[in-house]
Scaffold this motif. Sequence first.
Motif, mmCIF file in Angstrom:
data_model
loop_
_atom_site.group_PDB
_atom_site.id
_atom_site.type_symbol
_atom_site.label_atom_id
_atom_site.label_comp_id
_atom_site.label_asym_id
_atom_site.label_seq_id
_atom_site.Cartn_x
_atom_site.Cartn_y
_atom_site.Cartn_z
ATOM 1 N N HIS A 38 35.552 4.951 11.710
ATOM 2 C CA HIS A 38 36.296 3.748 11.332
ATOM 3 C C HIS A 38 37.466 4.218 10.475
ATOM 4 O O HIS A 38 37.287 5.092 9.630
ATOM 5 N N PRO A 39 38.659 3.660 10.679
ATOM 6 C CA PRO A 39 39.833 4.156 9.949
ATOM 7 C C PRO A 39 39.716 4.058 8.427
ATOM 8 O O PRO A 39 40.323 4.843 7.711
ATOM 9 N N VAL A 78 36.255 2.549 2.385
ATOM 10 C CA VAL A 78 34.870 2.145 2.588
ATOM 11 C C VAL A 78 33.965 3.371 2.569
ATOM 12 O O VAL A 78 34.205 4.342 3.296
ATOM 13 N N LEU A 79 32.941 3.321 1.721
ATOM 14 C CA LEU A 79 31.883 4.326 1.750
ATOM 15 C C LEU A 79 30.690 3.655 2.406
ATOM 16 O O LEU A 79 30.184 2.647 1.911
ATOM 17 N N LEU A 80 30.271 4.183 3.534
ATOM 18 C CA LEU A 80 29.162 3.605 4.287
ATOM 19 C C LEU A 80 27.854 4.227 3.802
ATOM 20 O O LEU A 80 27.716 5.451 3.777
ATOM 21 N N VAL A 81 26.920 3.374 3.382
ATOM 22 C CA VAL A 81 25.592 3.845 2.990
ATOM 23 C C VAL A 81 24.607 3.306 4.015
ATOM 24 O O VAL A 81 24.367 2.097 4.083
ATOM 25 N N PHE A 92 32.607 -3.648 11.936
ATOM 26 C CA PHE A 92 33.514 -4.465 12.736
ATOM 27 C C PHE A 92 34.051 -5.599 11.869
ATOM 28 O O PHE A 92 33.324 -6.244 11.140
ATOM 29 N N GLY A 93 35.321 -5.823 11.954
ATOM 30 C CA GLY A 93 35.911 -6.921 11.192
ATOM 31 C C GLY A 93 36.365 -6.518 9.806
ATOM 32 O O GLY A 93 36.983 -7.306 9.117
ATOM 33 N N LEU A 94 36.043 -5.296 9.402
ATOM 34 C CA LEU A 94 36.551 -4.834 8.106
ATOM 35 C C LEU A 94 38.016 -4.494 8.264
ATOM 36 O O LEU A 94 38.405 -3.790 9.187
ATOM 37 N N LYS A 95 38.814 -4.994 7.359
ATOM 38 C CA LYS A 95 40.225 -4.609 7.375
ATOM 39 C C LYS A 95 40.336 -3.185 6.853
ATOM 40 O O LYS A 95 39.471 -2.712 6.135
#
Length: 157
Positions: A119-120, A94-97, A86-89
Amino acid sequence: GGGDFPWDVNGIFSLSSTSPAFPVQVRISGKTGGYEKQLLGDVTKVLAGLSISLQVEEYQEDSGYLLLQFSSIYSREITDIDNALFGLKCMQKVLLVVLHHESKSNAKFFGGTKPQVQHPALVGTVHAYFSMEDGFYHCQANKDAVESVANSILQFI
């Protein structure tokens, strides 16, 4: 900045002068015990074997660099991850780990059901396992996680 010099953020000279350091940014949410550094260290070794040096930087909005978002979850709750994103532009990839905090006795469940995250900006999700007591586990799931992160980074080089 500083991309023209063969030094990384820790002032360590980059040995691979043939290829410039590839910058990635790191953002952490939740209590990780610092074990994301171990995963990053392993990823750095994999990439070094391919003559690619990784330049790890702190998160800065709108940098355009690949962002590694490390998020710990202590239950199987996805809300922790949603809060992290949340709040990431959506300007950067983004690679989520996801660092799952699991006791060693649950090792047989490593790599089991994984929450789906939307998330987009997300280019992928990697799952790894640790505990505050035993650290970053030496297990197949974590070896796979290191390979996945390295392969994801390679796609952006």
